[in-house]
Design a protein around this motif. Structure first.
Motif, short mmCIF file in Angstrom:
data_model
loop_
_atom_site.label_atom_id
_atom_site.label_comp_id
_atom_site.label_asym_id
_atom_site.label_seq_id
_atom_site.Cartn_x
_atom_site.Cartn_y
_atom_site.Cartn_z
N GLY A 79 -1.19 2.81 6.82
CA GLY A 79 -2.01 1.65 6.49
C GLY A 79 -1.68 1.08 5.11
N VAL A 80 -1.44 1.96 4.13
CA VAL A 80 -1.10 1.50 2.78
C VAL A 80 0.24 0.76 2.79
N THR A 81 1.23 1.31 3.48
CA THR A 81 2.54 0.65 3.52
C THR A 81 2.48 -0.68 4.26
N MET A 82 1.66 -0.75 5.30
CA MET A 82 1.53 -2.02 6.01
C MET A 82 0.82 -3.05 5.13
N TRP A 83 -0.18 -2.59 4.35
CA TRP A 83 -0.86 -3.51 3.45
C TRP A 83 0.12 -4.07 2.41
N LEU A 84 1.02 -3.23 1.91
CA LEU A 84 1.99 -3.69 0.92
C LEU A 84 2.96 -4.71 1.52
N PRO A 121 -3.83 -4.75 8.40
CA PRO A 121 -3.47 -3.37 8.03
C PRO A 121 -4.58 -2.37 8.35
N LEU A 122 -5.83 -2.75 8.08
CA LEU A 122 -6.95 -1.85 8.38
C LEU A 122 -7.06 -1.62 9.89
N MET A 123 -6.93 -2.69 10.66
CA MET A 123 -7.05 -2.57 12.11
C MET A 123 -5.93 -1.69 12.68
N SER A 170 9.89 3.40 7.88
CA SER A 170 10.47 2.07 8.06
C SER A 170 9.77 1.05 7.15
N ASN A 171 8.44 1.16 7.04
CA ASN A 171 7.70 0.27 6.13
C ASN A 171 8.11 0.49 4.68
#
Length: 597
Positions: free
Chosen positions: A514-519, A540-542, A561-562
């Protein structure tokens, strides 16, 4: 207006979550408990029916325990480095098999995986091979008791021979051998001394009598009937198989036919020169039990009195290890046996990706590290395309303030606004669509990689490091136990236990994902519409909750990968002197104001 939109979005999300919780508590859970209670009631009822004199026993007496079914008929033990079990002299069936190299759980004391179980037990699964013919008296059937004439225990290099004399001039002999992996070889001979010519055809059947409710529900992995018939891969999922009753008979020369689960396969392989009819059938036994039958019937052959014929059939029962399946392909001259692994529509990508992954694994000895290295290799292949995509996104982010000014300035004139935006793109050499094509080209590869990590048995119970001891299972840690610091099982919590251990089970890796997707989302240019911006901020949360139940191996791939994406985007954004969230975080942590460009 913007405040109203924010309020409406929040209200919608809260209501959706509340509905989900209510549905789970008052619909899903009660239904699950009712199903379990029904099964518990049906078992003793069936047992009573089968034991009551004068009352016809059900065709599939589900109340019979496995131990009782095994003890009900004389047997020949099976003992190999990979298999343990027995074959029944009643019907000469292979119907009792464990895979001793694979365990049901990660725990070293966990029992081995059960593959085959006798008819009459719940979820029976067995192989039946023999001869069929019209108006031929004395053919052995499911209740025929064979005689063990040679051997005592079926093991590699130690075959056994079963015989049966019909009393009407027909003598049947079956020689069964097994290798040190998962392949049985059955050589059937029938001698005709009846004084009359007969016509017989060889047949083979793999049968399952009902399946667990969770089988066949995975949309990524094929589970059900499978075979290579008529030079084509034939697949039918359990649900469709039960609904449609199977399908037509497929004429074929050679090939194979069987039943597969995610990791396990039972397949009959007749002589590859045999002209046959292969079919997937479904019938219902009393009590509504679905009987799934994958079978073949060979070409009829005349047997004059005083002569005999011999037919050899191979039976594969074990794990779908691709190198082993390919080895059997070469040995037996059978086509596409490794296609029992569900490579999917992008097989031309998934097969070479798997081969490369297996090659890396053979050198590093750790499947988790192999996934990391494979991800790096894939990113390197797509580096030029991804670089172009991220450059386009960075340029879009750089001109974002100017775009916002133009939208505000020409808010009442959409045509003029669009004209000015196009002029800005041309002046700054920005192509809004430049990032789409590279992304579209990468999607099939990413899906193929996801498919490989989902269907391959190599990831099952494979350790990585630290707390990750099974790459095929979800992250065992959870925030509700402070990631293992509190010795407590959240599933035992009243009312909310299923949620804490289900949708709300968030471990270390899902949170890292989730953190990497948020970034990565923060590094992309914001959407022009405020509502769209809020949706993208919520994504990202979802996806953290969506990805939490997935296998750890997949989360390692996506998270790594993120991380590589973030590094690549960061370098490009620094080169174009564009603000990015990483520099902003560093500035806040260091207490120094970010330097202006």
């Amino acid at each position: 207006m913007q405040d109203d939109n924010s309020r409406n979005t929040i209200i919608f999300l809260v209501c959706a979550l509340a509905l989900f919780i209510v549905y789970q508590m008052f619909v899903i859970e009660p239904a699950s408990k009712r199903r379990q209670a029904d099964l518990a009631r049906q078992a003793p009822a069936a047992a009573a029916a089968s034991a009551t004199p004068g009352l016809a026993a059900p065709q599939v007496p589900v109340a019979v325990t496995r131990q009782a079914a095994v003890a009900a008929s004389p047997r020949v033990p099976i003992a190999t480095p990979a298999l343990r079990g027995s074959l029944s002299l009643k019907g000469a069936r292979i119907d009792d098999l464990y895979l001793v190299q694979y365990r049901q759980a990660v725990d070293k004391n966990s029992p081995p995986v059960e593959l085959l179980r006798p008819e009459g037990t719940k979820f029976a699964w067995f192989a039946d091979i023999g001869w069929t013919g019209a108006n031929v008296p004395g053919l052995p059937g499911a209740d025929t008791i064979w005689t063990l004439s040679e051997g005592s225990t079926l093991a590699p290099g130690k075959p056994v021979t079963l015989t049966y004399a019909s009393g009407q001039g027909l003598t049947f002999a079956r020689r069964i051998s097994v290798d040190d992996q998962f392949m049985f070889t059955l050589t059937d001979t029938v001698a005709n001394a009846s004084g009359q010519p007969i016509t017989l055809a060889p047949y083979g059947s793999v049968q399952r009598q009902a399946v667990p409710a969770d089988l066949g529900t995975n949309q990524i992995v094929h589970e059900g009937a499978v075979g290579w018939l008529g030079d084509k891969l034939r697949q039918v999922k359990y649900k469709k198989w039960a609904k449609d009753g199977g399908g037509p008979a497929y004429p074929s020369t050679g090939g194979w036919v069987g039943i597969t689960d995610k990791y396990w396969l039972t397949a009959l392989i007749p002589s590859q020169t045999e002209r046959l009819q292969g079919q997937f059938r479904q019938t219902q036994a009393p009590g509504g039990v679905d009987i799934f039958d994958a079978n073949f019937v060979g070409q009829a052959r005349a047997i004059p009195s005083g002569s005999q014929v011999t037919e050899t059939t191979h039976f594969l029962a074990g794990a779908k290890r691709v190198p082993l399946l390919r080895e059997y392909q070469a040995q037996l001259g059978v086509e596409r046996l490794d296609w029992a692994v569900d490579w999917g529509n992008f097989w031309f990508l998934t097969r070479p990706i798997f081969s490369f992954l297996a090659y890396i694994f053979s050198h590093v000895g750790n499947f988790g590290i192999a996934i990391l290295l494979l991800t790096v290799a894939v990113r390197l292949i797509f580096f030029p395309l991804a670089n172009k995509q991220y450059e386009s996104l960075t340029k879009m982010k750089k001109v974002q303030p100017q775009m916002e000014e133009l939208r505000k300035k020409h808010k009442e004139d959409p045509a003029k606004q669009q004209q000015e935006l196009l002029a800005l793109y041309q002046r700054e050499k920005v192509n809004p669509l430049a990032g789409c094509l590279p992304l579209l080209l990468q999607i099939p590869v990413f899906y193929a990689l996801y498919k490989v990590l989902t269907v391959t048995i190599e990831m099952r119970h494979a350790p990585f490091m630290g707390w990750i001891q099974d790459l095929s299972a979800r992250d065992p840690t959870t925030i509700w136990t402070l990631f293992g610091l509190i010795p407590w099982n959240p599933a035992t919590a009243p009312l909310i236990g299923n949620f804490l251990d289900g949708p709300l089970h968030l471990g270390v890796l899902p949170l890292l994902y989730g953190v990497t997707m948020w970034l990565t989302t923060s590094m992309s240019p914001p959407a022009p519409d405020p509502i769209q911006q809020k949706i993208f901020q919520f994504m990202p949360l979802m996806f953290t909750f969506i990805m939490a139940p997935f296998a750890v191996g997949l989360l390692i791939y996506w998270t790594w990968s993120n991380v590589l994406t973030i590094l690549q985007q960061y370098v490009i954004m620094r080169r174009f002197k564009v603000d990015n969230p990483i520099d902003q975080i560093i500035a806040r942590l260091s207490g120094k104001p970010k330097a202006t460009e």
